[in-house]
Design a protein around this motif. Structure first.
Motif, PDB file in Angstrom:
ATOM      1  N   VAL A 124       0.814  -1.220   0.000  1.00  0.00           N
ATOM      2  CA  VAL A 124       0.000   0.000   0.000  1.00  0.00           C
ATOM      3  C   VAL A 124       0.844   1.266   0.000  1.00  0.00           C
ATOM      4  CG1 VAL A 124      -1.947  -1.153   1.103  1.00  0.00           C
ATOM      5  CG2 VAL A 124      -0.211  -0.034   2.525  1.00  0.00           C
ATOM      6  N   ARG A 125       2.163   1.121   0.176  1.00  0.00           N
ATOM      7  CA  ARG A 125       3.062   2.285   0.164  1.00  0.00           C
ATOM      8  C   ARG A 125       4.277   2.013  -0.737  1.00  0.00           C
ATOM      9  NH1 ARG A 125       1.165   1.367   5.124  1.00  0.00           N
ATOM     10  NH2 ARG A 125       2.879  -0.045   5.580  1.00  0.00           N
TER      11      ARG A 125
ATOM     12  N   SER B  94      -0.038   2.713  -7.950  1.00  0.00           N
ATOM     13  CA  SER B  94      -0.802   1.797  -7.116  1.00  0.00           C
ATOM     14  C   SER B  94      -2.138   2.449  -6.807  1.00  0.00           C
ATOM     15  CB  SER B  94      -0.049   1.519  -5.812  1.00  0.00           C
ATOM     16  OG  SER B  94      -0.910   0.966  -4.832  1.00  0.00           O
ATOM     17  N   ILE B  95      -3.199   1.647  -6.745  1.00  0.00           N
ATOM     18  CA  ILE B  95      -4.500   2.222  -6.417  1.00  0.00           C
ATOM     19  C   ILE B  95      -4.549   2.706  -4.971  1.00  0.00           C
ATOM     20  CG2 ILE B  95      -5.614   0.737  -8.112  1.00  0.00           C
ATOM     21  CD1 ILE B  95      -6.808  -0.860  -5.762  1.00  0.00           C
ATOM     22  N   HIS B  96      -3.535   2.355  -4.166  1.00  0.00           N
ATOM     23  CA  HIS B  96      -3.511   2.750  -2.758  1.00  0.00           C
ATOM     24  C   HIS B  96      -2.828   4.095  -2.540  1.00  0.00           C
ATOM     25  CE1 HIS B  96      -4.958  -1.245  -1.783  1.00  0.00           C
ATOM     26  NE2 HIS B  96      -3.989  -1.757  -2.526  1.00  0.00           N
ATOM     27  N   GLU B  97      -2.270   4.669  -3.601  1.00  0.00           N
ATOM     28  CA  GLU B  97      -1.604   5.964  -3.492  1.00  0.00           C
ATOM     29  C   GLU B  97      -2.236   6.945  -4.477  1.00  0.00           C
ATOM     30  OE1 GLU B  97       2.872   5.073  -2.022  1.00  0.00           O
ATOM     31  OE2 GLU B  97       2.513   4.692  -4.153  1.00  0.00           O
ATOM     32  N   ASP B  98      -2.225   8.221  -4.110  1.00  0.00           N
ATOM     33  CA  ASP B  98      -2.870   9.233  -4.956  1.00  0.00           C
ATOM     34  C   ASP B  98      -2.071   9.530  -6.217  1.00  0.00           C
ATOM     35  OD1 ASP B  98      -4.970   9.506  -3.170  1.00  0.00           O
ATOM     36  OD2 ASP B  98      -3.967  11.096  -2.039  1.00  0.00           O
TER      37      ASP B  98
ATOM     38  N   THR C 222      -7.619   3.017 -11.718  1.00  0.00           N
ATOM     39  CA  THR C 222      -7.831   3.000 -10.273  1.00  0.00           C
ATOM     40  C   THR C 222      -9.298   2.740  -9.956  1.00  0.00           C
ATOM     41  OG1 THR C 222      -5.984   4.512  -9.905  1.00  0.00           O
ATOM     42  CG2 THR C 222      -7.616   4.345  -8.155  1.00  0.00           C
TER      43      THR C 222
ATOM     44  N   SER D 277     -10.618  -0.496  -7.984  1.00  0.00           N
ATOM     45  CA  SER D 277     -11.235  -0.130  -6.703  1.00  0.00           C
ATOM     46  C   SER D 277     -12.740  -0.354  -6.701  1.00  0.00           C
ATOM     47  CB  SER D 277     -10.941   1.344  -6.385  1.00  0.00           C
ATOM     48  OG  SER D 277      -9.558   1.597  -6.330  1.00  0.00           O
TER      49      SER D 277
ATOM     50  N   ASP E 273      -2.543  -4.588  -7.474  1.00  0.00           N
ATOM     51  CA  ASP E 273      -3.325  -3.340  -7.501  1.00  0.00           C
ATOM     52  C   ASP E 273      -2.597  -2.265  -8.296  1.00  0.00           C
ATOM     53  OD1 ASP E 273      -5.300  -4.527  -6.025  1.00  0.00           O
ATOM     54  OD2 ASP E 273      -4.648  -3.709  -4.109  1.00  0.00           O
TER      55      ASP E 273
ATOM     56  N   GLU F  46       6.011  -5.392   3.745  1.00  0.00           N
ATOM     57  CA  GLU F  46       4.828  -4.984   4.496  1.00  0.00           C
ATOM     58  C   GLU F  46       4.183  -6.179   5.187  1.00  0.00           C
ATOM     59  OE1 GLU F  46       2.099  -2.598   2.285  1.00  0.00           O
ATOM     60  OE2 GLU F  46       3.632  -1.174   1.614  1.00  0.00           O
TER      61      GLU F  46
ATOM     62  N   GLY G 118      -3.235  -2.182  10.422  1.00  0.00           N
ATOM     63  CA  GLY G 118      -3.008  -3.238   9.453  1.00  0.00           C
ATOM     64  C   GLY G 118      -2.247  -4.423   9.987  1.00  0.00           C
TER      65      GLY G 118
END
Length: 572
Positions: A44-45, A81-85, A308, A312, A380, A419, A555
């Motif tokens: 996610v990062r 990544s869809i987890h970051e803007d 995304t 998502s 993702d 992670e 998490g």
């Protein structure tokens, strides 16, 4: 299973004999064989991970070298990544020569021509050409052609109507073709040589081109099929195709740089290759029919936003998205499946564990513009590759997608493992029942490695082959290693603890034993049948491979519920 016992080790042969005699059909896979799909949660990062940062720098160097000699071709590549803007990789190249009526600097908002993705429904009012005998060779079988067949190129309809060599100048009689009449071929289509087709003109000409296959026989890439879907959308929605796309997709997602037709003349964001006036494909209007198959314009930022949204589940429900992101038919290429209308590439050489990865792509090319949209659901990941000019091409953008996956995915795999070590690795125990389990993340294996799995004083991995042996004649000395893989099922969260489902899978055998067994069969990967092995050991309705982790807001897992064993272990 007809596995040859001579290829198995003594322990594996014993396990296979037990599985056969027990009537449980518990096939024993002979090596790490994860289920298809993600083996760990996607990182996610990724932008903060040092391995990803190093891969980004390497990939940027490759693109700098690639474009160094481009004089008139623009290139835009971005991955997020869809987890970051923001994308963690972004590259834009402006060539020294271009048409100055468009943008002078290429960036993430630069508009390119691309191919489109259409929606689905059914149509039955296209007719045969008058004078043709009505049979399956001359007339499409509309009773069998479905929306799914149109979207996945299984309708059997031909590729194109306007792509007809008869409209181009040339003495074709020298090539053995018959002399052309005064009105030789299509007079519309939206190419540089033809004006756009109206719907009535499409109906007029459609029956002049015979079907290629019966529906659901094989794959024929068909722009005609996508055009028919656009007509269906108009009939069902009561809107023009352009208005429907605007209302259903572009406006809800805020895609302000995406156009179903050529952008307004005052839009200076498009990159236009330098070309003679009669070869300026930026201005070519494909019309209301063929626009749905290849007339769209968009930017890097909008492609990333669209990808995304898809991953998502912002356009469809999660179940509908998962259904959409599945293959529908194989092709003549072993590494390529088709969806609706995904072109799904399959790779086994990009991760450390060598497992099968699926890359969902959609490509588009129109003279001077080539694009590829790539999604990697396991991680993702969204990638946009847009090019314009005559030094690239469709093969080049596919290669860029392949290069992006090859360069970046190993680093993302490492980031996901890093992670997962924080979130899941460690020892879990319940002293009251003398139960314990240790999870770890190794460098080359998939998922979470399970060791020291003891429940009520019994070694689970050492007794895998005994759990369904009802006669009590247990086999000793057979240790079967196991790993956990995410199932995608979750509950709770939203400010409180979340339950996350994992499934265990037991593996046995060495890589050489796997290769020996696979060598007995004409198809690859015979030993890897995880899909048939999950949820096989069930005790009072609960599976022994069913493990649910309780995860906090950070998490990080705090406990494991071994539902088949009815034991809860706390992290120590």
């Amino acid at each position: 299973m007809g596995l040859s016992k001579r290829l198995l080790t003594t322990s594996a042969a014993a396990a296979f004999t037990w599985a056969t005699l027990s009537g449980m059909a518990l096939a024993v896979s002979l090596g790490p064989c994860p289920p298809l799909g993600p083996v760990l949660p996607a990182p996610v990062r990724p932008s903060a991970d040092p391995d990803v940062q190093a891969a980004v720098k390497s990939f940027e160097g490759s693109l700098n070298a690639l474009t160094a000699g481009y004089n008139g071709s623009a290139v835009s590549v971005a991955v997020k990544s869809i987890h970051e803007d923001q994308p963690f990789f972004s590259f834009h190249y402006t060539p020294p020569h271009f048409n100055t009526s468009g943008t002078h600097k290429v960036d993430a908002d630069t508009v390119y021509r691309i191919a489109s993705i259409s929606k689905l429904f059914t149509l039955r009012n296209l007719k045969r050409q008058p004078g043709d005998e009505v049979n399956e060779i001359t007339t499409p079988d509309w009773d069998e052609i479905t929306l799914g067949s149109l979207a996945s190129h299984q309708s059997g309809l031909g590729s194109d109507l306007p792509i007809d060599i008869a409209v181009a100048p040339g003495n074709y009689t020298e090539l053995g073709l018959p002399a052309l009449p005064d009105n030789p071929g299509p007079d519309c289509g939206g190419t540089l040589l033809l004006s756009p087709c109206t719907t009535s003109e499409f109906y007029r000409d459609f029956g002049k081109h015979h079907p290629v296959y019966a529906p659901f026989t094989s794959v024929v890439y068909s722009n005609v099929g996508i055009g028919i879907l656009a007509l269906v959308i108009e009939a069902v929605s009561g809107k023009s195709f352009d208005d429907y796309i605007q209302d259903a997709i572009l406006d809800p997602l805020g895609l302000t740089s995406t156009f179903t037709r050529r952008p307004p003349s005052d839009t200076k964001r498009g990159f236009i290759p330098e070309a003679t006036p009669d070869m300026n494909w930026w201005d070519a209007d494909l019309g209301p029919y063929f626009s749905s198959a290849g007339g769209f314009y968009t930017s890097t930022n909008d492609i990333l936003t669209l990808g995304t949204a898809i991953l998502s589940s912002k356009l469809l429900t999660p179940a509908q998205t998962r259904k959409w992101m599945k293959p529908k038919i194989a092709t003549s290429s072993a590494g390529l499946l088709l969806g609706e209308p995904w072109e799904i590439l399959r790779a086994e050489n990009v991760t450390g564990d060598g497992r099968l990865i699926e890359i969902y792509t959609k490509t588009g090319d129109i003279w001077g513009y080539d694009a590829t949209f790539c999604l990697v659901p396991d991680y993702d990941l969204v990638a946009s590759i847009l090019t314009a000019g005559f030094e690239t091409g469709s093969a080049a953008v596919y290669k860029l997608c392949s290069d992006a996956v090859r360069e970046l995915l190993p680093a993302l795999e490492k980031a996901g493992k890093a992670e997962a070590r924080i979130a899941m690795a460690g020892t879990y125990a319940d002293p009251a029942t003398n139960s314990t389990l240790t999870l770890s993340v190794d460098e080359t294996g998939p998922g979470l490695k399970v060791t020291d799995w003891i429940v009520r004083g019994v070694d689970v991995n050492a007794n895998y082959i005994n759990y369904a042996n009802s006669d009590g004649k247990f086999i000793e000395g057979v240790y079967t290693p196991s790993r956990l893989y995410p199932s995608g099922l979750k509950a709770g969260g939203g400010g409180g603890p979340q339950q996350v489902s994992w499934r265990a899978h037991w593996d046995s055998g060495t890589p050489q034993q796997n290769a020996d067994i696979d060598g007995d069969y004409v198809w690859p990967g015979f030993h890897c049948i995880t899909w048939a092995e999950l949820d096989r050991l069930i005790y009072k309705f609960n599976s022994l491979d069913d493990v649910v982790a309780t995860v906090g807001d950070d998490g990080v897992s705090t406990s494991l519920d071994l539902r088949g064993f009815r034991v809860q272990l706390s992290r120590v």
